[in-house]
Design a protein around this motif. Structure first.
Motif, PDB file in Angstrom:
ATOM      1  N   ARG A  14     -62.538 -18.397 -21.397  1.00 20.65           N
ATOM      2  CA  ARG A  14     -61.321 -19.102 -20.997  1.00 20.65           C
ATOM      3  C   ARG A  14     -60.303 -19.099 -22.131  1.00 20.65           C
ATOM      4  O   ARG A  14     -59.093 -18.970 -21.882  1.00 20.65           O
ATOM      5  N   LEU A  15     -60.748 -19.228 -23.352  1.00 23.35           N
ATOM      6  CA  LEU A  15     -59.832 -19.173 -24.488  1.00 23.35           C
ATOM      7  C   LEU A  15     -59.132 -17.818 -24.553  1.00 23.35           C
ATOM      8  O   LEU A  15     -57.942 -17.739 -24.862  1.00 23.35           O
ATOM      9  N   GLU A  16     -59.869 -16.752 -24.252  1.00 25.63           N
ATOM     10  CA  GLU A  16     -59.260 -15.429 -24.243  1.00 25.63           C
ATOM     11  C   GLU A  16     -58.195 -15.316 -23.157  1.00 25.63           C
ATOM     12  O   GLU A  16     -57.120 -14.759 -23.370  1.00 25.63           O
ATOM     13  N   GLU A  17     -58.481 -15.850 -21.975  1.00 20.55           N
ATOM     14  CA  GLU A  17     -57.487 -15.813 -20.891  1.00 20.55           C
ATOM     15  C   GLU A  17     -56.221 -16.579 -21.264  1.00 20.55           C
ATOM     16  O   GLU A  17     -55.103 -16.108 -21.023  1.00 20.55           O
ATOM     17  N   LEU A  18     -56.392 -17.747 -21.848  1.00 22.10           N
ATOM     18  CA  LEU A  18     -55.234 -18.535 -22.258  1.00 22.10           C
ATOM     19  C   LEU A  18     -54.472 -17.832 -23.380  1.00 22.10           C
ATOM     20  O   LEU A  18     -53.231 -17.851 -23.410  1.00 22.10           O
ATOM     21  N   ALA A  19     -55.211 -17.202 -24.279  1.00 23.28           N
ATOM     22  CA  ALA A  19     -54.568 -16.450 -25.354  1.00 23.28           C
ATOM     23  C   ALA A  19     -53.705 -15.329 -24.795  1.00 23.28           C
ATOM     24  O   ALA A  19     -52.614 -15.045 -25.314  1.00 23.28           O
ATOM     25  N   GLN A  20     -54.171 -14.705 -23.743  1.00 17.05           N
ATOM     26  CA  GLN A  20     -53.408 -13.616 -23.129  1.00 17.05           C
ATOM     27  C   GLN A  20     -52.064 -14.097 -22.589  1.00 17.05           C
ATOM     28  O   GLN A  20     -51.057 -13.385 -22.669  1.00 17.05           O
ATOM     29  N   THR A  21     -52.033 -15.309 -22.035  1.00 16.17           N
ATOM     30  CA  THR A  21     -50.749 -15.825 -21.523  1.00 16.17           C
ATOM     31  C   THR A  21     -49.771 -16.050 -22.671  1.00 16.17           C
ATOM     32  O   THR A  21     -48.570 -15.766 -22.538  1.00 16.17           O
ATOM     33  N   LEU A  22     -50.268 -16.558 -23.804  1.00 21.13           N
ATOM     34  CA  LEU A  22     -49.387 -16.804 -24.946  1.00 21.13           C
ATOM     35  C   LEU A  22     -48.905 -15.485 -25.546  1.00 21.13           C
ATOM     36  O   LEU A  22     -47.731 -15.361 -25.924  1.00 21.13           O
ATOM     37  N   SER A  23     -49.782 -14.502 -25.617  1.00 17.11           N
ATOM     38  CA  SER A  23     -49.372 -13.186 -26.109  1.00 17.11           C
ATOM     39  C   SER A  23     -48.336 -12.556 -25.193  1.00 17.11           C
ATOM     40  O   SER A  23     -47.409 -11.880 -25.653  1.00 17.11           O
ATOM     41  N   THR A  24     -48.472 -12.785 -23.898  1.00 14.29           N
ATOM     42  CA  THR A  24     -47.504 -12.246 -22.945  1.00 14.29           C
ATOM     43  C   THR A  24     -46.127 -12.843 -23.174  1.00 14.29           C
ATOM     44  O   THR A  24     -45.108 -12.150 -23.054  1.00 14.29           O
ATOM     45  N   CYS A  25     -46.068 -14.130 -23.514  1.00 15.29           N
ATOM     46  CA  CYS A  25     -44.784 -14.757 -23.831  1.00 15.29           C
ATOM     47  C   CYS A  25     -44.092 -14.026 -24.978  1.00 15.29           C
ATOM     48  O   CYS A  25     -42.904 -13.688 -24.892  1.00 15.29           O
ATOM     49  N   ARG A  26     -44.848 -13.776 -26.023  1.00 12.33           N
ATOM     50  CA  ARG A  26     -44.282 -13.062 -27.172  1.00 12.33           C
ATOM     51  C   ARG A  26     -43.818 -11.669 -26.764  1.00 12.33           C
ATOM     52  O   ARG A  26     -42.716 -11.229 -27.122  1.00 12.33           O
ATOM     53  N   ASP A  27     -44.639 -10.966 -25.975  1.00 14.23           N
ATOM     54  CA  ASP A  27     -44.292  -9.609 -25.557  1.00 14.23           C
ATOM     55  C   ASP A  27     -43.058  -9.595 -24.660  1.00 14.23           C
ATOM     56  O   ASP A  27     -42.219  -8.691 -24.757  1.00 14.23           O
ATOM     57  N   VAL A  28     -42.960 -10.603 -23.794  1.00 14.00           N
ATOM     58  CA  VAL A  28     -41.813 -10.684 -22.887  1.00 14.00           C
ATOM     59  C   VAL A  28     -40.523 -10.916 -23.668  1.00 14.00           C
ATOM     60  O   VAL A  28     -39.472 -10.342 -23.348  1.00 14.00           O
ATOM     61  N   ARG A 295     -36.932  -8.844 -14.620  1.00 10.52           N
ATOM     62  CA  ARG A 295     -38.206  -8.106 -14.618  1.00 10.52           C
ATOM     63  C   ARG A 295     -39.225  -8.719 -15.577  1.00 10.52           C
ATOM     64  O   ARG A 295     -40.392  -8.908 -15.246  1.00 10.52           O
ATOM     65  N   ALA A 296     -38.763  -9.011 -16.791  1.00  8.91           N
ATOM     66  CA  ALA A 296     -39.688  -9.557 -17.792  1.00  8.91           C
ATOM     67  C   ALA A 296     -40.190 -10.934 -17.370  1.00  8.91           C
ATOM     68  O   ALA A 296     -41.367 -11.267 -17.559  1.00  8.91           O
ATOM     69  N   LEU A 297     -39.307 -11.733 -16.789  1.00  7.84           N
ATOM     70  CA  LEU A 297     -39.731 -13.054 -16.307  1.00  7.84           C
ATOM     71  C   LEU A 297     -40.775 -12.932 -15.207  1.00  7.84           C
ATOM     72  O   LEU A 297     -41.729 -13.705 -15.138  1.00  7.84           O
ATOM     73  N   ARG A 298     -40.601 -11.949 -14.313  1.00  4.97           N
ATOM     74  CA  ARG A 298     -41.588 -11.754 -13.241  1.00  4.97           C
ATOM     75  C   ARG A 298     -42.948 -11.345 -13.837  1.00  4.97           C
ATOM     76  O   ARG A 298     -44.000 -11.739 -13.333  1.00  4.97           O
ATOM     77  N   THR A 299     -42.901 -10.544 -14.902  1.00  6.18           N
ATOM     78  CA  THR A 299     -44.144 -10.167 -15.577  1.00  6.18           C
ATOM     79  C   THR A 299     -44.849 -11.403 -16.118  1.00  6.18           C
ATOM     80  O   THR A 299     -46.070 -11.561 -15.975  1.00  6.18           O
ATOM     81  N   LEU A 300     -44.077 -12.289 -16.742  1.00  2.00           N
ATOM     82  CA  LEU A 300     -44.649 -13.512 -17.296  1.00  2.00           C
ATOM     83  C   LEU A 300     -45.198 -14.402 -16.184  1.00  2.00           C
ATOM     84  O   LEU A 300     -46.296 -14.964 -16.303  1.00  2.00           O
ATOM     85  N   GLU A 301     -44.453 -14.524 -15.105  1.00  2.00           N
ATOM     86  CA  GLU A 301     -44.922 -15.327 -13.969  1.00  2.00           C
ATOM     87  C   GLU A 301     -46.252 -14.812 -13.441  1.00  2.00           C
ATOM     88  O   GLU A 301     -47.174 -15.584 -13.166  1.00  2.00           O
ATOM     89  N   SER A 302     -46.346 -13.506 -13.283  1.00  2.00           N
ATOM     90  CA  SER A 302     -47.575 -12.912 -12.744  1.00  2.00           C
ATOM     91  C   SER A 302     -48.761 -13.188 -13.652  1.00  2.00           C
ATOM     92  O   SER A 302     -49.868 -13.493 -13.174  1.00  2.00           O
TER      93      SER A 302
END
Length: 319
Positions: A14-28, A295-302
């Motif tokens: 679960r920590l890895e999944e949550l980490a992925q969302t935070l990394s996606t924010c940075r990437d977006v 587009r980037a916001l939709r990526t983050l939403e997904s």
């Protein structure tokens, strides 16, 4: 008294999944910044600012940096960059299962930077561009004053660094006087300019949450004040915050008390949700201001929906 940090191994996935969302924010953030180069789309609020606030600004003599509408953009960009960088750092901590003390510090930093990015952008897309410019100058004035003050304390007032930062501070005030002839030293001393008032750290956070609450957000200024206060207590030396995380047991061999500092996965996810909401809302306001495709916001939403399926549920229910 012995302290142990308790992070069950079952948390790792679960920590890895949550980490992925935070990394996606940075990437977006970087995808947006690189993809549009901070250039406004036609018909946007930023395009209106570009028309009425040319860069370089002819009112500014010998500019040393960005002026006009690009000056607004630089302030917004820096605040969002900071927020995205903190989110990326937080992702690394989650992957290392370091969830006890440092995440609240990063959460506070994320919220503060998002709040100031949103404050400069503003909640009314139809407001006069000069208001945004005044807010950006107030941020610059505060920044320049802090640079000068701390250079003097660290290196002494005879050091070249202090001289450089003192000159930069004077230049900011001179630029403000040239761009806003109705400004006064008395008003600037109170961080007021062109009808705008620079908020303090907590007030900026409360303002942001009041704005998002008006669009259906679940946190208003009163709750935001409590949230900010708690995060400040978790950031600065405060006794009760650690006490409330302790679960006492007894060491069977020595008979000594052992304080297990325990953090639940639910509390970790709650903090991540708060950070995601702050960053998502800030990116939404900024994307709208520049008129960019989402587009980037939709990526983050997904990504958020894949990891936290009910994240947007409350907003949808309000709508």
């Amino acid at each position: 008294m012995t302290y142990w940090r308790t992070v069950p191994s079952t948390y790792s996935d679960r920590l890895e999944e949550l980490a992925q969302t935070l990394s996606t924010c940075r990437d977006v953030f970087h995808e947006t910044a690189d993809g549009f180069s901070w250039e406004p789309a036609a018909g946007s609020g930023a395009a209106q600012a570009a028309t009425s606030l040319p860069s370089p600004d002819p009112a500014i003599d010998k500019p040393t940096g960005e002026t006009g509408h690009r000056f607004i953009t630089e302030a917004i960009q820096i605040f969002l960059f900071n927020a995205a960088a903190h989110l990326g750092s937080w992702a690394a901590l989650l992957r290392a299962a370091e969830v006890v003390a440092t995440p609240p510090l990063l959460l506070r930093a994320v919220i503060e930077n998002c709040a100031h990015a949103v404050w400069v952008t503003g909640g009314d897309p139809t407001e006069a561009p000069e208001n945004r410019l005044a807010r950006a100058y107030l941020e610059e004035l505060k920044s320049a004053e802090e640079a000068k003050k701390n250079a003097g304390r660290l290196r002494g007032k005879s050091d070249p660094t202090h001289a450089r930062t003192a000159d930069a501070y004077k230049k900011v005030k001179a630029d403000i006087a040239a761009r806003f002839p109705d400004s006064t030293p008395e008003e600037l001393g109170k961080y007021r300019l062109h009808g705008q008032q620079l908020p303090g750290l907590e007030d900026a956070v409360k303002w942001m949450y009041d704005l998002t609450a008006s669009f259906g957000g679940t946190i208003d200024a009163a709750v935001a004040s409590g949230l900010y206060g708690l995060l400040s207590n978790l950031t600065h030396p405060t006794l009760y915050t650690v006490r409330e995380m302790r679960v006492w047991t007894t060491d069977e061999k020595t008979g000594r008390g052992v304080a297990n500092v325990s953090v639940t996965i639910d509390s970790v996810e709650k903090d991540v949700r708060v950070a995601l909401a702050a960053f998502y809302n800030a990116m939404t306001y900024v994307t709208s201001y520049y008129g960019w495709p989402e587009r980037a916001l939709r990526t983050l939403e997904s990504k958020i929906e894949a990891v936290i399926p009910d994240f947007f549920k409350a907003a949808l229910e309000v709508e």
